[in-house]
Design a protein around this motif. Structure first.
Motif, PDB file in Angstrom:
ATOM      1  N   MET A  15      -3.812  12.709 -14.742  1.00 47.16           N
ATOM      2  CA  MET A  15      -5.211  12.954 -14.423  1.00 47.16           C
ATOM      3  C   MET A  15      -5.694  14.101 -15.312  1.00 47.16           C
ATOM      4  O   MET A  15      -5.011  15.098 -15.483  1.00 47.16           O
ATOM      5  N   GLU A  45     -10.822  16.472 -13.820  1.00 45.98           N
ATOM      6  CA  GLU A  45     -10.727  15.587 -12.662  1.00 45.98           C
ATOM      7  C   GLU A  45      -9.803  16.178 -11.606  1.00 45.98           C
ATOM      8  O   GLU A  45     -10.089  16.100 -10.403  1.00 45.98           O
ATOM      9  N   GLU A  93     -13.319  10.237 -10.971  1.00 45.95           N
ATOM     10  CA  GLU A  93     -13.327   9.842 -12.378  1.00 45.95           C
ATOM     11  C   GLU A  93     -14.577  10.423 -13.023  1.00 45.95           C
ATOM     12  O   GLU A  93     -15.657  10.377 -12.439  1.00 45.95           O
ATOM     13  N   ALA A 117     -16.854   9.673 -16.154  1.00 42.77           N
ATOM     14  CA  ALA A 117     -17.137   8.685 -17.200  1.00 42.77           C
ATOM     15  C   ALA A 117     -18.290   9.219 -18.038  1.00 42.77           C
ATOM     16  O   ALA A 117     -19.386   9.431 -17.520  1.00 42.77           O
ATOM     17  N   PHE A 165      -4.578   6.515  -7.903  1.00 44.42           N
ATOM     18  CA  PHE A 165      -4.620   7.799  -8.589  1.00 44.42           C
ATOM     19  C   PHE A 165      -3.303   8.567  -8.548  1.00 44.42           C
ATOM     20  O   PHE A 165      -2.955   9.241  -9.503  1.00 44.42           O
ATOM     21  N   LYS A 171      -5.398   4.972 -16.193  1.00 35.19           N
ATOM     22  CA  LYS A 171      -6.164   4.338 -15.124  1.00 35.19           C
ATOM     23  C   LYS A 171      -5.328   3.195 -14.547  1.00 35.19           C
ATOM     24  O   LYS A 171      -4.643   2.492 -15.284  1.00 35.19           O
TER      25      LYS A 171
END
Length: 151
Positions: free
Chosen positions: A1, A5, A27, A29, A87, A144
């Motif tokens: 991660m 995050e 997340e 983005a 996760f 991911k």
């Protein structure tokens, strides 16, 4: 991660848990000059749109005070859905035997995307059966991961 995050997860977990939900993960983005901060929440009773709005309101207050994101961003709070994101190792452990899709940080055998059955969790590795073979992948190399919905 990613570091941001991870920081956001640690910062926002208490606020989400205080409302009776589990913060599965976050997340970031990026798209041009702005970004989307996407949070996934869950509870044993499921998640409604009203629950997402309640968490969004609470989390917005924390983000306004702490101000951890320097660029413009949009906040989205969502249930995990059928293609539940994975996760942490505990999320993978819950779906052993299911089909998952992973995207790697560093390619393995020239590939970054793999889709197959999650066979096992062994220490800091997952074992994935795909295309007639099995391989192990380090959690640290997974960018991911999602559950593949079964219909």
């Amino acid at each position: 991660m990613a570091r941001l995050e991870q920081q956001l997860t640690e910062m926002l977990t208490p606020a989400v848990e205080a409302l009776g939900f589990e913060l599965l993960g976050v997340e970031m983005a990026r798209a041009g000059r702005s970004a989307t901060l996407r949070m996934y929440i869950d509870s044993p009773n499921g998640v409604t749109v009203d629950n997402c709005a309640e968490v969004s309101h609470q989390v917005s207050s924390v983000l306004d005070v702490e101000d951890p994101i320097q660029s413009e961003y949009f906040l989205e709070v969502s249930s995990p859905g059928l293609d539940r994101p994975l996760f942490v190792p505990e999320h993978f452990q819950k779906v052993v035997g299911s089909d998952i899709e992973i995207k790697l940080v560093v390619p393995v055998a020239g590939r970054r995307r793999f889709k197959g059955k999650l066979v096992a969790i062994e220490g800091d590795m997952i074992q994935l059966a795909y295309e007639g073979k099995e391989d192990r992948f380090a959690f640290s190399n997974i960018d991911k991961a999602n559950l593949v919905p079964q219909f």
